[in-house]
Structures are given as C-alpha cells and as structure tokens.
Design a protein around this motif. Structure first.
Motif, PDB file in Angstrom:
ATOM      1  N   PHE A 119      35.642  27.435  -8.137  1.00  0.00           N
ATOM      2  CA  PHE A 119      35.517  28.883  -8.032  1.00  0.00           C
ATOM      3  C   PHE A 119      34.162  29.277  -8.594  1.00  0.00           C
ATOM      4  O   PHE A 119      33.512  28.491  -9.290  1.00  0.00           O
ATOM      5  CB  PHE A 119      36.625  29.581  -8.839  1.00  0.00           C
ATOM      6  N   GLN A 163      31.796  32.849 -10.180  1.00  0.00           N
ATOM      7  CA  GLN A 163      31.864  34.227 -10.665  1.00  0.00           C
ATOM      8  C   GLN A 163      30.482  34.750 -11.000  1.00  0.00           C
ATOM      9  O   GLN A 163      29.700  34.074 -11.675  1.00  0.00           O
ATOM     10  CB  GLN A 163      32.767  34.311 -11.897  1.00  0.00           C
ATOM     11  N   GLU A 196      31.861  40.852 -11.442  1.00  0.00           N
ATOM     12  CA  GLU A 196      32.710  40.657 -10.280  1.00  0.00           C
ATOM     13  C   GLU A 196      33.857  39.713 -10.609  1.00  0.00           C
ATOM     14  O   GLU A 196      33.836  38.994 -11.607  1.00  0.00           O
ATOM     15  CB  GLU A 196      31.893  40.102  -9.104  1.00  0.00           C
ATOM     16  N   GLU A 197      34.852  39.708  -9.759  1.00  0.00           N
ATOM     17  CA  GLU A 197      35.971  38.808  -9.979  1.00  0.00           C
ATOM     18  C   GLU A 197      35.591  37.385  -9.602  1.00  0.00           C
ATOM     19  O   GLU A 197      34.658  37.151  -8.835  1.00  0.00           O
ATOM     20  CB  GLU A 197      37.182  39.259  -9.148  1.00  0.00           C
ATOM     21  N   ARG A 198      36.348  36.437 -10.155  1.00  0.00           N
ATOM     22  CA  ARG A 198      36.139  35.051  -9.807  1.00  0.00           C
ATOM     23  C   ARG A 198      36.602  34.815  -8.367  1.00  0.00           C
ATOM     24  O   ARG A 198      37.669  35.266  -7.976  1.00  0.00           O
ATOM     25  CB  ARG A 198      36.932  34.175 -10.773  1.00  0.00           C
ATOM     26  N   ARG A 199      35.787  34.082  -7.613  1.00  0.00           N
ATOM     27  CA  ARG A 199      36.079  33.886  -6.198  1.00  0.00           C
ATOM     28  C   ARG A 199      36.252  32.412  -5.859  1.00  0.00           C
ATOM     29  O   ARG A 199      35.549  31.554  -6.387  1.00  0.00           O
ATOM     30  CB  ARG A 199      34.953  34.481  -5.341  1.00  0.00           C
ATOM     31  N   ALA A 208      35.839  28.356   1.395  1.00  0.00           N
ATOM     32  CA  ALA A 208      35.581  29.757   1.677  1.00  0.00           C
ATOM     33  C   ALA A 208      34.603  29.839   2.849  1.00  0.00           C
ATOM     34  O   ALA A 208      33.733  28.978   3.011  1.00  0.00           O
ATOM     35  CB  ALA A 208      34.992  30.437   0.447  1.00  0.00           C
ATOM     36  N   SER A 221      32.109  31.603   3.230  1.00  0.00           N
ATOM     37  CA  SER A 221      30.726  31.772   2.787  1.00  0.00           C
ATOM     38  C   SER A 221      30.022  30.449   2.507  1.00  0.00           C
ATOM     39  O   SER A 221      28.786  30.403   2.469  1.00  0.00           O
ATOM     40  CB  SER A 221      30.674  32.653   1.546  1.00  0.00           C
ATOM     41  N   THR A 250      44.129  28.044  -3.009  1.00  0.00           N
ATOM     42  CA  THR A 250      42.936  28.866  -2.863  1.00  0.00           C
ATOM     43  C   THR A 250      42.902  30.074  -3.799  1.00  0.00           C
ATOM     44  O   THR A 250      41.903  30.788  -3.832  1.00  0.00           O
ATOM     45  CB  THR A 250      42.809  29.374  -1.420  1.00  0.00           C
ATOM     46  N   GLU A 251      43.979  30.307  -4.550  1.00  0.00           N
ATOM     47  CA  GLU A 251      44.042  31.450  -5.452  1.00  0.00           C
ATOM     48  C   GLU A 251      43.890  30.994  -6.903  1.00  0.00           C
ATOM     49  O   GLU A 251      44.535  30.030  -7.329  1.00  0.00           O
ATOM     50  CB  GLU A 251      45.376  32.186  -5.285  1.00  0.00           C
TER      51      GLU A 251
END
Length: 127
Positions: free
Chosen positions: A37, A39, A43-46, A61, A63, A109-110
């Motif tokens: 992940f 961050q 912003e939130e962790r992605r 992801a 991106s 993925t979460e």
C-alpha cells in the motif's frame, strides 16, 4: 505474529526503477497473503498490489498495472515490489502488509483485511 520491515525506498527521477523489499520475521511466512500500500500525507492509504501465499496470483491497482510487479520468495521470508517507469505521482510512503489465510489462492485489496504492517519506506520521484 509477524514483524515486517520494508527497505529499498529512495529518491529517483521519473522513468527510473526501484525495488522495494519487505522482510518478515517468523517461520510461517508462507501462510500469509501479502500486500503493498502507499500513502501520501493528508490522504488515505491506498492499495498498490497483492500476492497470494504461493505467489501464483497477483492483483494490481489500475494506477500501477503494467509498471509494478509484486513477487515473493517464501524461502527468504521476503516480498518485493519492483517499480518501473516511475512517475512523480508514485511519490508516497510505501507499506507492506500481511494477512494470515488458510486459503492458498486468496489475496486482499483492502487495508482493513490485513493484520500486520511494516513501518513504511519513502519513495520520492522527481520530475
């Protein structure tokens, strides 16, 4: 319980590559699905990428798809993130995460699905 330590971050230019490593303690690394992940401050962790226990399945992801590759070496208790064609928008703190699972084919993925996290490693991509 597992402890995770990331390494390999740094300052690079756009278009360069970096390989992050995440070393896990303990003797049951192969029982964990792993994820990366990132961050950015404020912003939130992605989610970035995930890999199942046996390294047979991966997911990315959008991106980073086609540029990043997640892999693992269960004999070395290590998961990797090969990052190619880096862009300034990839700048972030990168975290690895682990989740114990009985299901060999599962990946996650979460962030809330993961039980353990590393301390993070900074990746900065200059334009």
């Amino acid at each position: 319980q597992v402890q995770l330590v990331e390494s390999g971050g740094g300052l690079v230019q756009a278009g360069d590559s970096l390989r992050l490593s995440c070393a896990a303690s303990g003797r049951t690394f192969s029982s964990y699905a792993m994820g990366w992940f990132r961050q950015v401050p404020g912003e939130e962790r992605r989610f970035v990428a995930t890999i199942n226990r046996s390294a047979g399945s991966t997911y990315y992801a959008d991106s980073v798809k086609g540029r990043f590759i997640i892999s693992r070496d269960n004999a070395k208790n290590t998961v990797y993130l090969q990052m190619n064609s880096l862009r300034p928008e990839d700048t972030a703190v990168y975290y690895c995460a682990a989740r114990m699972t009985y299901f060999t084919s599962s990946y996650y993925t979460e962030g809330l699905q993961y039980d353990y996290w590393g301390q993070g490693t900074q990746v900065t991509v200059s334009s």
